[in-house]
Each structure stands twice: as structure tokens, then as C-alpha cells.
Design an enzyme around this catalytic site. Structure first.
Site, PDB file in Angstrom:
ATOM      1  N   HIS A  49      -3.976  -6.002   8.091  1.00  0.00           N
ATOM      2  CA  HIS A  49      -3.618  -7.310   8.632  1.00  0.00           C
ATOM      3  C   HIS A  49      -3.067  -7.263  10.052  1.00  0.00           C
ATOM      4  O   HIS A  49      -3.037  -8.296  10.728  1.00  0.00           O
ATOM      5  CB  HIS A  49      -2.567  -7.981   7.736  1.00  0.00           C
ATOM      6  CG  HIS A  49      -3.049  -8.265   6.347  1.00  0.00           C
ATOM      7  ND1 HIS A  49      -4.049  -9.162   6.078  1.00  0.00           N
ATOM      8  CD2 HIS A  49      -2.653  -7.769   5.144  1.00  0.00           C
ATOM      9  CE1 HIS A  49      -4.256  -9.214   4.766  1.00  0.00           C
ATOM     10  NE2 HIS A  49      -3.442  -8.372   4.180  1.00  0.00           N
ATOM     11  N   GLU A 153      -3.520  -7.205  -7.024  1.00  0.00           N
ATOM     12  CA  GLU A 153      -3.193  -8.438  -6.316  1.00  0.00           C
ATOM     13  C   GLU A 153      -4.191  -9.564  -6.579  1.00  0.00           C
ATOM     14  O   GLU A 153      -4.323 -10.486  -5.766  1.00  0.00           O
ATOM     15  CB  GLU A 153      -3.083  -8.162  -4.806  1.00  0.00           C
ATOM     16  CG  GLU A 153      -4.283  -7.460  -4.204  1.00  0.00           C
ATOM     17  CD  GLU A 153      -4.064  -7.064  -2.750  1.00  0.00           C
ATOM     18  OE1 GLU A 153      -3.174  -7.613  -2.088  1.00  0.00           O
ATOM     19  OE2 GLU A 153      -4.817  -6.180  -2.267  1.00  0.00           O
ATOM     20  N   ASP A 179      -0.897 -12.208  -2.693  1.00  0.00           N
ATOM     21  CA  ASP A 179      -2.325 -12.368  -2.961  1.00  0.00           C
ATOM     22  C   ASP A 179      -2.580 -12.742  -4.411  1.00  0.00           C
ATOM     23  O   ASP A 179      -3.545 -13.459  -4.709  1.00  0.00           O
ATOM     24  CB  ASP A 179      -3.077 -11.088  -2.601  1.00  0.00           C
ATOM     25  CG  ASP A 179      -3.396 -11.014  -1.118  1.00  0.00           C
ATOM     26  OD1 ASP A 179      -4.074 -11.933  -0.616  1.00  0.00           O
ATOM     27  OD2 ASP A 179      -2.963 -10.060  -0.459  1.00  0.00           O
TER      28      ASP A 179
END
Length: 256
Positions: A49, A153, A179
């Protein structure tokens, strides 16, 4: 023949049920990692990310040298080619996102170890420099030292938690609550009862398997409660969130 000792003691601590503490580095900064590494057991350099490129990731991994901190790397997808370079730079583990099946877990575990235990390709040209050893020593210790960290997740992963956790080669499973909430249409609602029920189901499945359990602890109360439930790898935050908390603490009590 004596098996060479691994490069770190994280797996030993987890086997003994001793909690370890880390953080996720998203800022492309060697200096930031060096500061955090003085106090943490492990750091995950985020290639999923954050804006960190491979050259900077190499420097961040090297910045943990001479500290008690073990460098790990989070990659953007469960692909062996994404895991290869960070390991060859000296990372001692890979955090794999979105492990939703036994096949996913098998693919992740096999990508971290050399044949015959896995399918990692040879070429760790820079890893021995991080660990201050020669190539033969690195090769002898790499497989046992490497950490396969999978992330649970998604609701599909929770529904298949038993088969995922039965996969050989997983060293630790972490639960990604953000998530997980997003996967059922409740993004930004980690405290929702349905989300928390999924977290509890994932925790139970991981603990039943005997694989160490990890997750994010946003404050001391949360961290203590997680340790009581069996967590042994606790992320105290991201680099940016730790900065925010530090700044907020610096302002506390000052009249403005």
C-alpha cells in the site's frame, strides 16, 4: 550433523507463547526504520500500500542491521516473483495478503524455501551482507529462518480457515480486520458485531491449528486483551499512525 541456528529468535518466542511487537513501515525512509528498529522485535516494510520502491526497501531492510529487529516485507499479491527480491535483499519473512484457500497458503509457503522444501530460486546476492555472513552460511540457515506470514482478511478465508491452517509451512497467521470488514460490505466498521464474529471464528481456527496468531493492537487495553486470547505477534501501528500518536502525546496538556 548439527542444524545451524536461525538468524533470529521470533519463531522460538512464538512457540513459547511469548508476545512480540512490531510495526508496519509505509514511509520510504531508512532513518524512520532505524529509529523504530531500536525498540521493536520486527518491522514489516510495506510494498503493498505504501510508496516504497525496491531500492528503498533494500535500504530499509539494511537499516535494521545491528538491532534486535527482524525485517519482514509485505508484498502486493501472493506471487513468488514479488517475494523473491525482498528475500534476496535480506528480508527474513514475507507477509502474504489475501490468503483465501489452502492452495493460496501452499503457494505462499513454497515460494519462501529452496528445493526440496519449496520452489525459491537461487540468487540471494545481497542477503548475506545484511546478516554479516558468507553465502554458504546464509544458504544453510535461510530455509529455517524464513517466516511465512499469511493474512486472513476475507470472509472466504474465514470460511475455509481449517483447510488453510492445515497447510504445512505457515509460520504465523495474522488477521486483517479492516479488509475482513470490507469483504462483507462493512468497510470502516471493525467493531461491527458481524465483523467481530468473523474475527472470533478466525482466531479459534488459527489457535486450534497451533500456528502462532498475530494482529494489530491499537492501544494498550486492546493489546493486553489480545495477548490474553493467545496473540503472539502484535503490530502497534503503522509508522504514520505512531507519528500521529506521538505528536498528539506531545501536545497533551499544552494550552493552545
Amino acid at each position: 550433523m548439527t542444524t545451524p541456528a536461525p538468524f533470529h529468535d521470533l519463531k522460538q518466542k512464538w512457540r513459547e507463547g511469548r508476545p512480540t511487537f512490531g510495526a508496519i513501515a509505509t514511509i520510504p525512509s531508512i532513518q524512520t526504520v532505524r529509529i523504530m528498529a531500536q525498540s521493536l522485535d520486527w518491522i514489516i516494510v510495506d510494498l503493498e500500500h505504501g510508496p516504497i520502491d525496491l531500492n528503498t526497501a533494500h535500504g530499509m531492510i539494511m537499516a535494521t542491521a545491528g538491532t534486535p529487529c527482524t525485517p519482514l516485507v509485505r508484498i502486493a499479491a501472493n506471487e513468488p516473483w514479488l517475494a523473491k527480491a525482498p528475500m534476496d535483499f535480506g528480508a527474513m519473512g514475507i507477509n502474504f495478503p489475501m490468503i483465501n484457500s489452502a492452495d493460496d497458503a501452499y503457494k505462499a509457503a513454497r515460494s519462501l524455501r529452496y528445493p526440496t522444501q519449496g520452489e525459491r530460486l537461487w540468487g540471494p546476492f545481497h542477503a548475506p551482507f545484511r546478516w554479516n555472513v558468507g553465502m554458504p552460511d546464509y544458504m544453510a540457515r535461510a530455509d529455517d529462518s524464513m517466516i511465512c506470514m499469511i493474512t486472513i482478511e476475507h470472509i472466504d478465508a474465514v470460511n475455509r480457515i481449517g483447510e488453510i491452517m492445515a497447510t504445512p509451512g505457515i509460520d504465523i497467521a495474522v488477521i486483517g480486520v479492516g479488509d475482513l470488514a470490507t469483504s462483507i460490505g462493512k468497510r470502516g466498521q471493525p467493531g461491527d458485531p458481524e465483523v467481530q464474529a468473523l474475527v472470533a471464528k478466525a482466531e479459534a481456527g488459527i489457535l486450534k491449528s497451533g500456528v502462532p496468531l498475530g494482529g494489530a493492537a491499537l492501544n494498550a487495553e486492546m493489546g493486553n486483551a489480545m495477548i490474553q486470547r493467545g496473540y503472539v505477534a502484535l503490530a502497534l501501528g503503522f509508522d504514520w499512525s505512531l507519528f500521529q500518536r506521538g505528536i498528539a502525546a506531545a501536545f497533551e496538556g499544552i494550552r493552545r
